[in-house]
Scaffold this motif. Structure first.
Motif, short mmCIF file in Angstrom:
data_model
loop_
_atom_site.label_atom_id
_atom_site.label_comp_id
_atom_site.label_asym_id
_atom_site.label_seq_id
_atom_site.Cartn_x
_atom_site.Cartn_y
_atom_site.Cartn_z
N UNK A 66 54.52 43.53 47.84
CA UNK A 66 55.57 44.16 48.58
C UNK A 66 55.44 45.60 48.52
N UNK A 67 54.34 46.39 48.61
CA UNK A 67 54.18 47.50 48.12
C UNK A 67 55.09 48.55 48.50
N UNK A 68 55.54 48.62 49.92
CA UNK A 68 56.37 49.43 50.41
C UNK A 68 58.08 49.14 50.26
N UNK A 72 58.86 42.34 53.09
CA UNK A 72 57.84 41.34 53.59
C UNK A 72 56.60 41.89 53.26
N UNK A 73 55.80 40.81 53.07
CA UNK A 73 54.13 40.93 52.75
C UNK A 73 53.50 41.31 53.75
N UNK A 74 52.91 42.34 54.25
CA UNK A 74 52.30 42.41 55.49
C UNK A 74 50.88 43.16 55.29
N UNK A 75 50.14 43.63 56.28
CA UNK A 75 48.89 44.50 55.98
C UNK A 75 49.35 45.98 55.80
N UNK A 76 50.44 46.19 56.13
CA UNK A 76 50.81 47.76 55.92
C UNK A 76 50.97 48.02 54.39
N UNK A 77 51.51 46.76 53.70
CA UNK A 77 51.40 46.69 52.07
C UNK A 77 50.10 47.24 51.49
N UNK A 102 43.86 47.13 38.63
CA UNK A 102 45.06 47.09 39.71
C UNK A 102 44.52 46.54 41.10
N UNK A 103 43.46 46.86 41.46
CA UNK A 103 43.31 46.49 42.88
C UNK A 103 43.04 44.88 43.02
N UNK A 104 42.57 44.29 41.72
CA UNK A 104 42.32 42.96 41.74
C UNK A 104 43.82 42.20 41.56
N UNK A 105 44.56 42.92 40.75
CA UNK A 105 45.76 42.31 40.63
C UNK A 105 46.72 42.44 41.82
N UNK A 106 46.73 43.61 42.61
CA UNK A 106 47.13 43.53 44.12
C UNK A 106 46.79 42.57 45.02
N UNK A 107 45.48 42.80 45.01
CA UNK A 107 44.88 41.52 46.12
C UNK A 107 45.19 40.14 45.69
N UNK A 108 45.24 39.76 44.43
CA UNK A 108 45.42 38.20 44.16
C UNK A 108 47.03 38.12 44.78
N UNK A 109 47.70 39.03 44.48
CA UNK A 109 49.23 38.84 44.53
C UNK A 109 49.46 38.94 46.22
N UNK A 110 48.80 39.88 47.15
CA UNK A 110 48.87 39.97 48.44
C UNK A 110 48.23 38.75 49.08
N UNK A 111 47.14 38.03 48.76
CA UNK A 111 46.78 37.05 49.27
C UNK A 111 47.77 35.92 48.96
N UNK A 112 48.31 35.74 47.85
CA UNK A 112 49.38 34.64 47.63
C UNK A 112 50.73 34.77 48.32
N UNK A 113 50.85 36.09 48.88
CA UNK A 113 52.21 36.40 49.39
C UNK A 113 53.16 36.75 48.36
N UNK A 114 52.76 37.15 47.22
CA UNK A 114 53.77 37.18 46.08
C UNK A 114 53.78 38.71 45.71
#
Length: 114
Positions: A66-68, A72-77, A102-114
């Protein structure tokens, strides 16, 4: 420090000790009941001395993806993270460096919705 569910059911808590320049630290401890799985805490800490008044607005989320910090975890994040990463501020794994891990960490979390 950001805690979800430690205490009353659905409680979210933000605690902070903040010192600016040579001012004595100010302790903030904010908690509220959260319903509907709200994942964002908005906290305001006010610091005042003889000459200045400083207000810090802190937005916290427990989810890496939830970068922003909008709850919510969305494509905007995803796009916000990529922009941050290219700007050198995309430290998703909190190791103080924005690198390819960091890219891999973020993408793993994003796909998991975490």
């Amino acid at each position: 420090e950001y805690i979800v569910g430690n205490g009353l059911p659905g409680e979210q808590r933000t605690t902070a000790d903040v010192a600016i320049n040579r001012m004595p630290p100010v302790h903030s401890d904010y908690a509220r009941r959260a319903y509907l799985r709200r994942t964002v805490i908005d906290t305001t800490i006010s610091l005042q001395n003889d000459c200045t008044f400083t207000v810090l607005n802190i937005t916290a989320t427990p989810f890496t993806s939830d970068w922003n910090a909008d709850g919510e975890v969305t494509t905007a994040d995803l796009f916000d993270f990529i922009n941050s990463w290219f700007a050198g501020d995309g430290d998703a794994n909190d190791d103080t460096v924005a690198d390819t891990q960091d890219i891999f960490t973020f993408l793993n979390a994003w796909f998991a919705g975490a």
